[in-house]
Structures are given as structure tokens and as C-alpha cells.
Scaffold this motif. Structure first.
Motif, short mmCIF file in Angstrom:
data_model
loop_
_atom_site.label_atom_id
_atom_site.label_comp_id
_atom_site.label_asym_id
_atom_site.label_seq_id
_atom_site.Cartn_x
_atom_site.Cartn_y
_atom_site.Cartn_z
N ILE A 144 0.84 -1.21 0.00
CA ILE A 144 0.00 0.00 0.00
C ILE A 144 0.87 1.25 0.00
CG2 ILE A 144 -1.56 1.36 1.44
CD1 ILE A 144 -3.03 -1.19 2.09
N SER A 145 1.90 1.20 0.84
CA SER A 145 2.78 2.35 0.97
C SER A 145 3.44 2.70 -0.37
CB SER A 145 3.83 2.03 2.03
OG SER A 145 4.40 3.20 2.47
N ASP A 146 3.90 1.66 -1.07
CA ASP A 146 4.56 1.90 -2.36
C ASP A 146 3.58 2.49 -3.37
OD1 ASP A 146 6.77 0.86 -1.22
OD2 ASP A 146 6.46 -1.17 -2.00
N LEU A 147 2.37 1.97 -3.36
CA LEU A 147 1.37 2.48 -4.30
C LEU A 147 1.09 3.95 -4.00
CD1 LEU A 147 -1.19 -0.45 -4.53
CD2 LEU A 147 0.46 0.25 -6.25
N GLN A 148 0.97 4.26 -2.74
CA GLN A 148 0.67 5.63 -2.35
C GLN A 148 1.80 6.57 -2.79
OE1 GLN A 148 -1.81 7.25 -1.28
NE2 GLN A 148 -0.93 9.14 -0.54
N ASN A 149 3.03 6.11 -2.67
CA ASN A 149 4.16 6.95 -3.05
C ASN A 149 4.42 6.96 -4.55
OD1 ASN A 149 4.56 7.61 -0.40
ND2 ASN A 149 5.99 5.92 -0.05
N GLY A 150 3.64 6.18 -5.28
CA GLY A 150 3.87 6.07 -6.72
C GLY A 150 3.15 7.16 -7.49
N THR A 151 2.67 6.79 -8.66
CA THR A 151 2.04 7.75 -9.57
C THR A 151 0.54 7.83 -9.30
OG1 THR A 151 1.58 6.02 -11.14
CG2 THR A 151 3.70 7.13 -11.35
N ASP A 152 -0.12 8.72 -10.04
CA ASP A 152 -1.56 8.83 -9.95
C ASP A 152 -2.21 7.51 -10.32
OD1 ASP A 152 -1.20 11.37 -9.22
OD2 ASP A 152 -2.35 12.29 -10.86
N ALA A 153 -1.59 6.80 -11.27
CA ALA A 153 -2.16 5.52 -11.70
C ALA A 153 -2.08 4.49 -10.58
CB ALA A 153 -1.42 5.01 -12.94
N ASP A 154 -0.97 4.52 -9.85
CA ASP A 154 -0.83 3.60 -8.71
C ASP A 154 -1.89 3.88 -7.66
OD1 ASP A 154 1.28 2.19 -9.74
OD2 ASP A 154 2.78 3.57 -8.87
N ARG A 155 -2.10 5.16 -7.40
CA ARG A 155 -3.09 5.52 -6.38
C ARG A 155 -4.49 5.20 -6.87
NH1 ARG A 155 0.86 9.33 -5.31
NH2 ARG A 155 0.11 10.71 -6.94
#
Lengths: 258, 1167
Positions: B549-560
Motif C-alpha cells: 500500500i505504501s509503495d502504491l501511495q508513493n507512486g504515480t496517480d495511476a498507482d493511487r
């Protein structure tokens, strides 16, 4: 066709006894010049390796290498039927699904044969490569058995440290602590000798539960040889007089091992 | 002479007091009480009152400053660009129709859902424009009841109900009376009594806290002569004092005073009775007055007296209510009304409907640190997803996600992004208040999401700058200026077990968490949202593992975006579950049937429902319920139901089952078992023996024609209502209507069945073991009698073809072998037997013929299986009881093997086939071909585990090491984040260990096992899991199961996997030795991969290995596409961690490993 006749049948009996607490199912690998068994215990902490040279048998014939899978409990049950002085003969066809064990009394007046159904064990053969060890300790096997038994009263793990002074087995537990120190001892009888050969001091920790399993092989020979180097498994070897050996390998415990 | 007292008496219980000129101040200082308001006798009430019932309700007595106007300003002070007025309007409820404000001509109808209580100043006038007199007390603190609801048009409404006064009943000591010649004299005496009690109460309260000097706490006393105690047919309690007090929390103190003993003027022994001594004994303390109905929660008391049922409709007739001049709540409508002007509607006909309630389902995501469970003190909330549904509409009205940082748009939902966390939280609160939900749901919201948001806000407020911004954040409720409040509670109930909970109070909104609901109502092996949805919705969600979750949050708009869609799904699913299982309807109907608020059903146990029904019935029958002092967990149990010894066998002939319909409720009706009909042994001597019947265990109850009991009356009404509901359900025109009626009939059934439990609960509101033990005693009697009847009637001697035999019987059913070979022949006989047997029993005990089993495998008590026929043509399904197919503390393998064996034996009637199947499964197990997910066992981490996990707790609570607990502790050491938490179910498999190693050392996390290729202890599974259930099933059929099934050639081929190297294992040092691929014989290194004997077969061996690889690849491809289908996701990696998911996570992992091995074998050929 595989056939092997062993006058001192009790060696085979003792071998299986020395295995059966550690290993449930294993293969006997027969080749032209030796009979060997090697298996890891079920929790994969230790490995046992048995080697019997063809020359040690009265008669040894092996047409092609074969693996005979057996269940050590069942094998032991059958071997209970053999007397200590009996001559044991092992026989198997090349594609057999059973192993024939024949027990002959010393006077040849009683011949029993049993058939053990074999198992098809699919396991990868493993071995520990030979290495040079920093310390080698040769001591009476009975002494080793006693030390292990005594230390087990106090705890689960034992530290074996080999220094110039000698070799020290120590344990600490809820009850208290214990130490046994053995010094070099050039006794008259070879079996009573304690000989320590050392290049560098070594200190390793082991689970007593497994060392105790190893001492089941005590009856196979008068001496035991421990070989140690830092951070590699210890080898506990019981030589079987001019015939072969049974070797146990045990990985040392690493700190904070959960 | 007391004026107030006179007036109370003048209007038969409804007490109107003259108006006082005191004006009502807005923003008054209000003491808020939750539920009832007993803060005094905590040790007497709360500790024990609901021990068995579950929730203890420590009555809060917070003083809070309700400054409505100020709150209003603060609310509007925060503006966000993306929350425009139009936006807020889209979220809001429909506007209030203009005609509603015309109070002179418009009746107001509302369905209420939540109720609470505050203390405040009395209303100085009557809101009813036709009445002048103010009802209730006119000065001092009075209770004001707030009822929250929803109108037909979907407008939120709160009604402030004024004038209802708390009271308690106290019985005069035996053979005492209040003697009077005229009403005037009676009133004079009662006035004196009032003064005495008031003085005692004032001094008792003053001793503890200030502010009670000279207060009028007791408003009046009535002398009641036309009521009786419910206990016993001949009761000595027939004269009562009804004491009115100003606030509900005074009742316990009053009760204590009255119990301890008090000298009251005018209470004298009845002339001619022999109790002068007792009078003397009372001494300075006076006599003790037994309390009646003093333990009734105040709001429930109000509901009972005004005949208001839970979640029902209330009507406010035109002209009887007023809109509040200044609003203190966020509801659209806000009215004042006197309690006697409320018209409750019985839930019948048109009033069965359900208002368009607004249900908000939410889910949050937190950005946890690796290896740690998110903590509100450290980890931010990053997303909040919401689904708002209006009851009766099939699609959600609003779906949105509040995100921290940007996020790509989501189809069908609105994304509201914020740059900083506090903005996101504040926007969310604006949304919450704008959409104004009646019910808040979600999955584990009660214990996680809601407390987390609140705690998080608390943490953020440590920053002063944020604090001023967030000052209004916690105002989630409908009362302006009131914070959402949390507290920890322990819920304990015989039916639901013990649980630690967080309870959050949000004024006017009911929190309905789906997780505890599922845990209470469904027995599942996993309660993860994923597996629950797979079970009930046939729908899976993509599980995003918390570690990423943490990685997704710190990623791009697409990840979020990906995270947000996941989060949104988590918000949608509880809502869908709720619809699918008709949860809301069922609870509303249960509330209506039993007459308690919906929140009681969620937060409390079974008892309160029955208690409410009894109180309601007693009110109409002029009976009073004593308040018993709790004796704590008493050990004297009684004999339960009986089980007839099974005749174990495999029956190929049909076995008919005769069931008693609602056995325990019918027994209570048939034998008139009730508190009010019980006769003590010595009283029985004075009675005509034709008036009563003695049960087998020696308790005596009078016949119903002498005096019909309360419980039988309640039960017959419930069952009659159930019949009507069932009929209505059949005739229901719409699906919604049908769901309502179904919920109703279920609620009625459950309620009827819980009456018996209520009388038997050792620690309860009104336990009565004579009733409970007589019920089971009659149950045993009926069962024996039925057996006897069937076996003596259907005999060859009586002209029947065969002798009937009862092969088994349990509690309320008997199983009969009539001897016929076909189902068709058995049916008429069974129907006849049921009818004839019913006739020998009193009404309404009814023996019903329900089903025939053929064939039938009877293994033991409560363990059987059979093909069930309810018609003569085709069997319905296979019915199994007490078998491992249903029990969940076994691995799936056991369930499957048992299920398939039974299918083969019973449906195909192919015993040989079943044996072969079992052998095949055992062989697969030993050769490691088994899918590991079938070997996974799950157990939940309960309270005792605290100690082992180092979370506190006592060593004594954890005496025996348990496999799953030890494993959880080990997993915690490896990775605290992914380790199971308290309350989770822990999955594990048993791996091989050293000889003599205990089970707890051998348990291991299945994923860890897969990753490290650890060997499964197949033999353990064989002996500890499979052998017993298999023996049970096959023993009646084939005899020596151990020899025929569990040992033999099929167990002689095994596979020992080679584990991957890891720290501490010997594999770090071991080397694989070269061996022949064909025959496993060891070969010298560097001489190829085949021994000299196998070289001629090289091509053959290669093809074999190649086909192995192909097969593994094919399996993997199939599983992969299946998993893609399950997750509805083709282009991205599947992020699923398995637990209970239909995507066969473990199997995919296993095939991956198989494939790797097969590939290695191929690689050796070096082509």
C-alpha cells in the motif's frame, strides 16, 4: 540382481537402529563397490550418511546401481527377528518391489527369511562436500554418549568449544549450568584415547536433541570423531572397523534463531 | 399536603403539571445520558446486570456544552474549492417539501431508528397548541428523549420528547397495606411518603456529590392495588408504591434505599394477620420494599409504556407538535412534542414499510510502515472510500473516494483529492454531514476504521496550526457541537462469546458493522471480507497486500488509482452483503417484533429482546416484573435435552424423520409454563389437583384454563404472527415486500425460540430454572413417548407389514425405520404416524413428518448422513450432521474427502468407488501432489494468546501451547506487519519435524512453506486428520478401516522434497549429488545425467520429463486465467494473498514450484 552377505549381522541391525529415530524413509543405494545410505532428518537440520565398502561383506554382488527405499521403522521391526550373532543376507532383484532379508544362525541350523515391501521414494540425493576441518577430536564413543546425556538434563543446546586446553562441552538452562572438559589423553587402549588436533580454536552451538540422536550409533564402534570448523556443520563420525562409517552432519545454531 | 402529588394522581399515570414561567434557553447546559441513566449503583447494576446479556452499559453522564450557534459558524468557516454548493447539494438529502412546515394542517410521520436521552430543563409550555398544561415536572432537571428518524420523503428528523418521568415500583411487605378511608386521606398519606423518600434520596445523593440540597428528586408516589407480581400463581405481592423521580439515574439509588429498609408513614399491617413481630423487626430502618421493574433501561421503559416498537413509525398529529425555534441539530426537521401526543403505529399493513433510510458504507486505507500494523499515532490515513445508498434503490446514490495526493478518475465514482491529510479528513467530514446517513456500515469499521480516523485526528491536532483548523472535525453526529465518542467495551454473551470492542457513539446515527454481524450469524472458516464475499456474493475482490500500500501511495496517480479502486470496492462490498442477506430488513423487523431499538440488537445479547416482550405483555395484563438481585454465575444447571441411543448402521432402507415443530415453544404453551403459573409445593396442597399438572421433575404449573401464562401468550402470539407473515410473504407483490416479510417471520421464529433460553440463563434478568428444567423434562418425555408409540403401534401384530424401529432420536426428532424398501411406500405411513402421534399430545404440540433418508449412514450421536427426500420422486440433497464436512477446525482435504466419499457411497451407492477414491487421495498426499490449500488448517487467535504474543495478559491464561498461537508468535518475529493479529484466524500447515517434536513446533505458515519448499508431514495428516473421520464413515460399511484403507500399496510411493536453503538449515551446506534422471542411481560427476543403464532410454526419459513440464505449464496457465477471471483483471499482476480466495492462490504457488522443478529436469539434458 543385488546380494550382500554380512557375517556380523549385528552391524546392519545397529546401523538401522542408529538411523531410525532420525530418518523415517530412506534409500539404500547399492553400487558395484559399496552400499550407502544418506538422508536428511525430517526437519532438515541434520544429515546422516552411511558407507559400507563391498570388501567388508563376505559376499557382495551388485549388477547395476539400484536404490532400495525402505521405511526405517518397518525395517527395524524385521531386524528385531534376527539374533545378534546371525549372518544377515540382503537380496533384491533389479526391478524388485521387495527386499529379502535372510537370517542364518551361527550354527546354520536356523534359517529365516523375511521380505520387506519397498517404498518408492522420490528424493534428491544430497551430500556435504568434504572439507578440511580446523579441529578434529577423537574420543571414546561411550564418553561422548555420557556427556550428551548428562548435558541434556540441563538444557536444549550445548556449546562445544575446542581450545588448546582441551574440548569443553557446556550447557546452561533454567536449572543451572554444566561444563565437561576433556583433555588430551594418550591412554593405552586406543579406544580410551582422547586426541585433539587443532589448528585454530573453534566454538559452536548445537541442539542437544540431535546430538542425542547421533549417540544411538555408539554401539557401532569404540571411538567417535568430531570434526569442526567455524560456521560449518559438525561431523560426528563413528568408524565401523575397516568396513565403513556412519557420519552425522549437524548445522550449528545461529544466534537469535527463532 | 403536596400539590404535585395530587396532580400526578389525577390523571391515572399521565401526570400533567402546571406551567412554569421559566423560559427555555437555547444552548442550555445539557447532561447527556446514554440509554437509561443509572450512574449510581454501578456495582449493583452494571457489573452484573448484563453479564450474560453482553454489553454492559455504564451510563454516561457527560456534561457537554451544546453551543449550536457557535458550532454552526465554525462549520462554515472551512471552505474547499472542490466542495462547491452544487456539490454539497448532490450529496444532500432531498429538500423538505414546503407543506411539511404547515404544522396546523400536516401530520408528520417518521420511522425512527435511534433513540437517546439527555438531561435538561423542562419545556415551560406544551408544544401541543390545543393543550395548556405542561406534562411532567416543571422544574429541576428532567429527562428529554431524542428520537432520530427519517420521514417518508427521506428527510431526517429528530423529535425531542418531553414530559416523560422515570419511576420504579416497590412492593409493600407481605400482609401490609396502606389504609385509607377516602381518596383525600390516601393522597395525604402518599404525600407524606413522598416527602420521606425524597429526604432519603436527597441525603443519599448529597453524600456523594453537591447540588442536591433542597432539590425535589421524588415527584410523586402512587398506591397501586390492581397489579400483581408475575412470579407465581399465588403471589404475595399485590400492593405496590409507584415512585416517580426526576432523573432515570436516581432509580438505582431509590431502589437501594427501598431495599435496605425504610419506615414509611401510613403503611400498616393488615388487621388480623400475624405479623406484628415483623413490624418490630424492621426497627429503625423500617421494612424492606422489594423493587419491581427498576432495571428497565429508561428509553425502553418509555417505549414500552407508549407502546412504541423498535424502528417503527411514529405519527405526530397536526397541531400537537412544534418546530424548534432554533435548531440544535443537523437534522432537516427538529420538533418538540409531549410524550403523550406521540401516536405509535403498529407495524402492520401500510406501516410495514421502510423509510428511504440513508446508509453510508465506508473504508479507509492507511499508509503503514513495513512490518507494523498501522498505528494512528504514526501512520496517515491516505484514502477514504464511501458508498451512500438509499434504502429501496438498487444503485448507490453517491460513490466517492477521498484521496491524499492525486489519483486518476474512477469510473462511476468521484475522486476528491487533497494535498494534505487534514484537508482530506475535513472534506470527508463535510461529506459526512452533507449526506447525513442514518446508518454507517462497513467491514470492521467499529473496531478499526472509525476509531482510526478519530485517533488520527487527535494525533494531527498535536500540531497547533492544524488544531485550530480541525477543531470541529469530530462533530460527526446530528447534534451540533457534539463529538463522536469512543470507548472500549467488552461484550460477553453465551451465544456470541467474548469480544473486546471499541464502541463509538455518533449521535443519531447507528453504526452497523458487518464483521461482527457475520461472526455472530454465520459459521465460516475465514471472516476476511474477501472470503465472506466469495461465500455469499460469489464475488471476489482484488486484495492489495498491505505491504505494498505504501509503495502504491508513493507512486504515480495511476498507482493511487489502483489503490483507490480497491478501497472503493471494500466500501461497496459490505453494502452489497447487507442487501444480499437482507440484514437491515431483518434487524428492523426484529426490532419491531421484540420492541427494542435497533442499536440494542447490535450491541446486546438475546435477553433484552425477551425481557422487552415480557414487560410489554405484563403491562397489559397488569403484572409487574421483580428486579432480582443478581447472584452471579450460579452453577446449578439442569438436565438438558435427551438423545436416544443410535443404532449405528448403514441403512439402505428408507428412514423417516418425525420432527416436533418448534418443540420448546409448543411445550411452554401446551403445559402453560410461565412465571405466573408456577405453584410452590406447599401452595399446591391448598389447590384442587385438577387445576394443575406436575412435570416429571417435580415443578407444578396450573392449567391454562385456570390462568393463562404470560410466556405462553407471548409465544402463541409470536407463532400466530409468524404464520401471518409467512402467508404475507407468499402473497407479497414485490421483492422488497417479500424480503420484509421474510425478515419478519425469521425474527418471530428466533424470538419464540429465545424465550426458553431466557428462563434458563443462569445470570439473567429473570431466570427461572423451574420453567427451563420443566421444558427440557417435558421434551424428554415427549421424545420417549413418541418412540414408544411408534414402536408399539406399527408392528406386525397390529397388521402392518413390518415392525417399525426407532433407530435414533435427538431433542426434537425421531428417526424411524418402517421396514419398507422404497421411499414411496414409507411416505404415507410416516405421515400417518406423525398425525396419530400428534393426537396423543396436548395442543399445540405437533409432530410433523418432514423427510425420509435413503440410504442413511448413522455413525454416532449427532453424526449421520443420508440422502434426504421430501417428495417421493427425487432426493433433495445430501444432509449431513456433525461431520467434518461442516466442521471448520479441519483442513479442506478432510472436508472434501469426506464429502466425496459420502457422495459416492450415498448418491452413487458405489462403496468400491469410494474406497478407491480415498486410496487415491492418500497416495497423492504422500507423493506431495496435494494442493497445499487443502491442507491448511485455520484457528482464531483468541484472548489467551495475548501472553504468547507478548501483548500482556497472564501466563495462567495460556497454559497449553497451541500450534496456531506459537506460529503467530514466530511469524511476528519474522515480520510483525504480515503476522496475524489478535482475533484473526491463523492459517497453518503441519510440517515434518524431529521425532518427538510437538505439534506447535511443526505448525508453519503455508506461504512460508511454499517459499521454502518445506516438506509437509503427510503422515500426520493421515493419522491425525483423515483417519478418524474416515474410520467413522467406513466402519459401519467395510469393517477394518485401518487395514483396508489407511495402509497398503497406495501408501508406498512417497516424495521427499528438498527444501531451499535458509538460515540455520543444513541445506546451506549440502550439495545436490548427481544422480541419474532415469533411475535415481547416483552417478559420478561430469558423466552426463544418465547412468549407463539408462542411456539407451534417453529419448524416452526426455519425453517423459518434457511432458511433465508441459502438464505443469498447462495447469499453471489454466489457474492463472481462472485467477484473472476471479479478479476481473487481465493486464496487471494479481495481488492476492490467498486467504479464502477463489483464485486458488496456494495452488498457483504450488504449480509454480512444480514447474520450476520440471524445468530444471529438462535443463539437465542441455539441449
Amino acid at each position: 540382481m543385488f546380494e550382500a552377505r554380512l557375517t556380523q549381522g549385528k552391524i546392519f541391525k545397529q546401523l538401522i537402529e542408529a538411523l531410525k529415530d532420525l530418518v523415517q524413509d530412506a534409500n539404500i543405494d547399492c553400487s558395484e563397490d559399496e552400499l550407502s545410505i544418506q538422508a536428511m532428518d525430517s526437519s532438515h537440520v541434520s544429515l546422516v550418511q552411511v558407507n559400507l565398502q563391498a570388501g567388508g561383506f563376505d559376499h557382495f554382488r551388485c549388477d547395476r546401481t539400484i536404490s532400495l527405499g525402505f521405511n526405517s521403522t518397518n525395517m527395524s521391526k524385521i531386524l528385531k527377528c534376527a539374533g545378534n550373532d546371525d549372518v544377515i543376507t540382503l537380496k533384491a532383484e533389479d526391478t524388485a518391489d521387495a527386499l529379502t532379508l535372510m537370517f542364518e544362525s551361527p550354527g546354520q541350523d536356523r534359517i529365516a527369511d523375511f521380505e520387506l515391501k519397498l517404498m518408492d521414494i522420490d528424493a534428491e540425493p544430497l551430500g556435504i562436500p568434504d572439507t578440511e576441518y580446523q579441529c578434529t577430536i577423537r574420543m571414546p564413543s561411550g564418553e561422548f554418549q555420557r556427556i550428551i546425556r548428562d548435558l541434556q538434563v540441563l538444557g536444549d543446546t550445548c556449546v562445544i568449544s575446542c581450545t588448546k586446553e582441551g574440548v569443553r562441552f557446556s550447557v546452561s538452562g533454567d536449572l543451572g549450568t554444566g561444563n565437561v572438559l576433556l583433555r588430551n589423553n594418550a591412554a593405552e587402549k586406543e579406544e580410551d584415547q582422547v586426541i585433539i588436533e587443532m589448528e585454530e580454536p573453534v566454538e559452536l552451538t548445537f541442539a542437544l536433541r540431535y546430538l542425542n540422536f547421533f549417540t544411538k550409533a555408539t554401539s557401532l564402534g569404540g571411538s567417535v570423531i568430531l570434526s569442526m570448523s567455524p560456521e560449518v556443520p559438525v561431523v560426528v563420525e563413528y568408524p565401523i572397523e575397516e568396513f565403513g562409517h556412519i557420519k552425522y552432519y549437524l548445522a550449528p545454531k545461529i544466534d537469535d534463531d527463532a | 399536603m403536596d400539590l404535585i402529588n395530587n396532580q400526578i394522581l389525577s390523571s391515572s399515570g399521565k401526570h400533567e403539571l402546571s406551567a412554569d414561567e421559566q423560559s427555555l434557553r437555547d444552548g442550555q447546559c445539557v447532561k447527556r445520558l446514554r440509554g437509561g441513566g443509572y450512574d449510581d449503583d454501578q456495582e449493583l447494576y452494571d457489573e452484573e446486570a448484563f453479564m450474560d446479556d453482553g454489553m454492559e452499559e455504564p451510563e454516561e453522564y457527560d456534561v457537554e456544552n451544546t453551543d449550536g450557534a457557535a458550532a454552526d459558524n465554525a462549520d462554515t468557516a472551512i471552505n474547499f474549492d472542490d466542495l462547491s454548493a452544487a456539490q454539497l447539494k448532490r450529496w444532500a438529502r432531498p429538500p423538505v417539501p414546503q407543506e411539511v412546515y404547515d404544522i396546523a394542517n400536516n401530520d408528520l410521520n417518521l420511522q425512527w431508528l435511534d433513540i437517546d436521552l439527555i438531561g435538561g430543563d423542562p419545556l415551560p409550555y406544551n408544544p401541543n397548541s390545543n393543550k395548556k398544561k405542561v406534562v411532567g415536572a416543571t422544574s429541576g432537571e428532567v429527562p428529554i428523549i431524542r428520537v432520530y428518524g427519517c420521514t417518508d420523503a427521506g428527510n431526517s428528523i429528530v423529535a425531542f420528547i418531553h414530559g416523560y418521568t422515570p419511576y420504579g415500583y416497590f412492593a409493600l411487605p407481605e400482609n401490609f397495606e396502606l389504609k385509607y378511608d377516602s381518596d383525600a386521606e390516601k393522597n395525604r398519606i402518599l404525600g407524606k411518603i413522598r416527602d420521606v423518600i425524597n429526604d432519603r434520596l436527597v441525603s443519599a445523593k448529597s453524600a456523594r456529590s453537591k447540588g442536591f440540597e433542597n432539590a425535589t428528586l421524588v415527584h410523586g408516589v402512587q398506591y397501586i392495588e390492581d397489579h400483581k407480581s408475575i412470579m407465581g400463581y399465588n403471589t404475595s405481592h399485590t400492593k405496590f408504591l409507584k415512585v416517580f423521580v426526576s432523573m432515570p439515574n436516581l432509580v438505582p439509588t431509590l431502589k437501594r434505599i427501598m431495599e435496605e429498609g425504610i419506615s414509611l408513614p401510613g403503611i400498616t399491617p393488615i388487621a388480623g394477620t400475624n405479623n406484628q413481630n415483623m413490624w418490630q423487626d424492621g426497627g429503625a430502618n423500617g421494612s424492606s420494599y422489594q423493587p419491581f421493574e427498576c432495571n428497565v433501561v429508561f428509553v425502553l421503559r418509555f417505549m414500552i409504556d407508549e407502546e412504541i416498537c423498535g424502528a417503527g413509525w411514529l405519527s405526530l398529529k397536526k397541531g400537537t407538535y412544534e418546530f424548534k425555534k432554533q435548531k440544535t441539530t443537523n437534522c432537516q426537521l427538529e420538533v418538540n412534542v409531549s410524550y403523550d401526543d406521540i401516536v405509535p403505529r403498529k407495524p402492520e399493513g401500510d406501516w410495514n414499510k421502510i423509510a428511504p433510510l440513508r446508509i453510508l458504507s465506508l473504508d479507509i486505507e492507511c499508509q503503514g510502515r513495513k512490518g507494523h500494523f498501522p498505528e494512528a499515532e504514526k501512520d496517515p490515513v491516505i484514502q477514504i472510500a464511501n458508498t451512500l445508498t438509499v434504502y429501496g434503490e438498487s444503485k448507490p446514490t453517491v460513490q466517492n473516494v477521498f484521496t491524499l495526493k492525486g489519483c486518476l478518475p474512477i469510473v462511476g465514482a468521484q475522486v476528491i483529492a487533497s494535498d494534505v491529510e487534514e484537508d482530506m479528513l475535513l472534506k470527508w467530514r463535510v461529506f459526512l454531514q452533507a449526506c447525513d446517513p442514518d446508518i454507517i456500515t462497513g467491514y470492521n469499521v467499529q473496531n478499526f476504521d472509525i476509531p482510526y480516523i478519530l485517533d488520527r485526528a487527535e494525533t494531527l491536532c498535536k500540531d497547533k496550526r492544524i488544531k485550530s483548523k480541525m477543531s470541529q472535525f469530530k462533530k460527526w453526529g446530528r447534534i451540533k457541537g457534539a463529538d463522536a465518542k469512543m470507548r472500549e467495551t467488552t461484550f460477553q454473551s453465551a451465544a456470541y462469546g467474548k469480544r473486546n470492542n471499541m464502541e463509538t457513539t455518533i449521535d443519531g446515527r447507528v453504526i452497523f458493522d458487518m464483521l461482527p454481524y457475520m461472526q455472530r450469524n454465520h459459521k465460516l472458516s475465514s471472516y476476511s471480507l474477501n472470503s465472506v464475499c466469495a461465500e455469499f456474493l460469489g464475488q471476489q475482490k482484488e486484495d492489495v497486500h498491505h505491504s505494498i500500500i505504501s509503495d502504491l501511495q508513493n507512486g504515480t496517480d495511476a498507482d493511487r488509482h489502483r489503490l483507490a479502486s480497491y478501497c472503493l470496492k471494500d466500501a461497496q462490498l459490505p453494502q452489497r452483503l447487507m442487501d444480499k442477506l437482507s440484514v437491515l430488513v431483518n434487524y428492523i423487523e426484529m426490532a419491531r417484533v421484540t420492541g427494542v431499538p435497533v442499536s440494542f440488537l447490535i450491541a446486546r445479547g438475546q435477553q433484552i429482546k425477551v425481557f422487552s416482550m415480557i414487560l410489554r405483555k405484563c403491562r397489559t395484563e397488569k403484572l409487574l416484573v421483580p428486579t432480582l438481585s443478581k447472584r452471579g454465575g450460579q452453577g446449578d444447571g439442569y438436565e438438558g435435552a435427551t438423545v436416544l441411543d443410535p443404532i449405528k448402521n448403514y441403512y439402505e432402507d428408507p428412514i423417516a424423520t418425525l420432527d416436533f415443530a418448534s418443540l420448546y415453544p409448543s411445550i411452554m404453551q401446551a403445559y402453560n409454563l410461565c412465571y405466573s403459573t408456577i405453584v410452590s409445593a406447599q401452595d399446591a396442597n391448598k389447590l384442587d389437583p385438577s387445576l394443575y399438572k406436575k412435570s416429571d421433575n417435580g415443578h407444578i404449573f396450573v392449567h391454562s384454563h385456570v390462568k393463562k401464562g404470560i410466556l405462553p401468550t407471548i409465544l402463541s402470539e409470536l407463532l400466530a404472527a409468524r404464520k401471518r407473515a409467512k402467508k404475507d410473504m407468499k402473497n407479497a407483490p414485490t421483492e422488497f415486500e417479500k424480503a420484509v416479510q421474510n425478515g419478519r417471520q425469521l425474527a418471530l421464529k428466533v424470538s419464540a425460540n429465545s424465550v426458553y433460553g431466557f428462563t434458563g440463563a443462569g445470570v439473567g434478568q429473570l431466570p427461572c430454572l423451574p420453567i427451563a428444567s420443566s421444558v427440557t423434562s417435558y421434551g424428554r418425555f415427549l421424545l420417549e413417548k413418541t418412540k414408544e408409540f411408534v414402536e408399539t403401534t406399527y408392528t406386525v401384530a397390529n397388521g402392518y407389514e413390518h415392525d417399525a424401529q426407532v433407530v435414533y432420536g435427538d431433542t426434537d426428532s425421531v428417526m424411524v425405520k418402517f421396514g419398507f424398501k422404497t421411499v414411496k411406500e414409507t411416505f404415507p405411513l410416516a405421515i400417518e404416524a406423525a398425525e396419530k402421534a400428534s393426537k396423543i399430545f396436548p395442543d399445540p404440540i405437533l409432530l410433523e413428518f418432514e423427510k425420509v433418508y435413503k440410504p442413511f449412514l448413522l455413525m454416532n450421536k449427532k453424526r449421520y448422513a443420508g440422502l434426504m427426500y421430501t417428495n417421493t420422486d427425487k432426493f433433495d440433497y445430501m444432509d449431513t450432521k456433525g461431520l467434518e464436512t461442516v466442521r471448520r477446525d479441519n483442513c479442506a482435504l478432510v472436508r472434501e474427502v469426506i464429502q466425496i466419499s459420502l457422495d459416492t457411497i450415498l448418491i452413487k451407492q458405489d462403496v468400491e468407488g469410494a474406497i478407491n477414491y480415498v486410496k487415491c487421495q492418500i497416495a497423492d498426499l504422500l507423493q506431495n501432489k496435494m494442493d497445499i490449500s487443502r491442507l491448511v488448517i485455520t484457528k482464531s487467535l483468541n484472548k489467551g494468546a495475548e501472553y504468547a504474543l507478548g501483548l500482556g495478559g497472564k501466563k495462567e491464561d495460556y497454559k497449553v501451547k497451541q500450534a496456531h498461537v506459537e506460529l503467530a508468535a514466530r511469524m511476528k518475529k519474522r515480520d510483525a506487519g504480515s503476522a496475524p493479529q489478535l482475533g484473526d484466524r491463523v492459517p497453518y500447515v503441519i510440517i515434518t519435524g524431529a521425532k518427538g517434536a510437538a505439534n506447535f513446533e511443526k505448525a508453519e505458515d503455508p506461504i512460508y512453506v511454499l517459499e521454502n519448499n518445506l516438506p509437509i508431514d503427510c503422515k500426520w495428516y493421515l493419522t491425525n486428520q483423515l483417519s478418524k473421520p474416515l474410520t467413522r464413515i467406513f466402519e459401519p460399511i467395510i469393517g477394518d478401516v485401518d487395514k483396508n484403507l489407511l495402509k497398503g500399496d497406495h501408501t508406498r510411493k512417497i516424495f521427499i522434497p528438498t527444501p531451499t536453503a535458509r538460515k540455520g538449515s543444513l541445506m546451506m551446506f549440502a550439495k545436490k549429488k548427481d544422480s541419474c534422471i532415469g533411475c535415481k542411481a547416483s552417478i559420478d560427476p561430469g558423466t552426463g545425467n544418465l547412468c549407463k543403464y539408462c542411456i539407451p532410454r534417453e529419448a524416452e526419459i526426455y519425453l517423459e520429463k518434457l511432458s511433465n513440464l508441459r502438464e505443469a505449464e498447462l495447469r499453471y496457465a489454466k489457474l492463472w486465467s481462472e485467477a484473472q477471471r476471479v479478479h476481473g483483471n487481465v493486464h496487471s499482476e494479481i495481488m492476492c494473498t490467498g486467504d479464502g480466495c477463489a483464485c486458488l492462490f496456494y495452488r498457483r504457488k504450488k504449480v509454480q514450484a512444480d514447474m520450476r522443478l520440471a524445468q530444471e529436469a529438462i535443463d539437465k539434458f542441455g539441449y
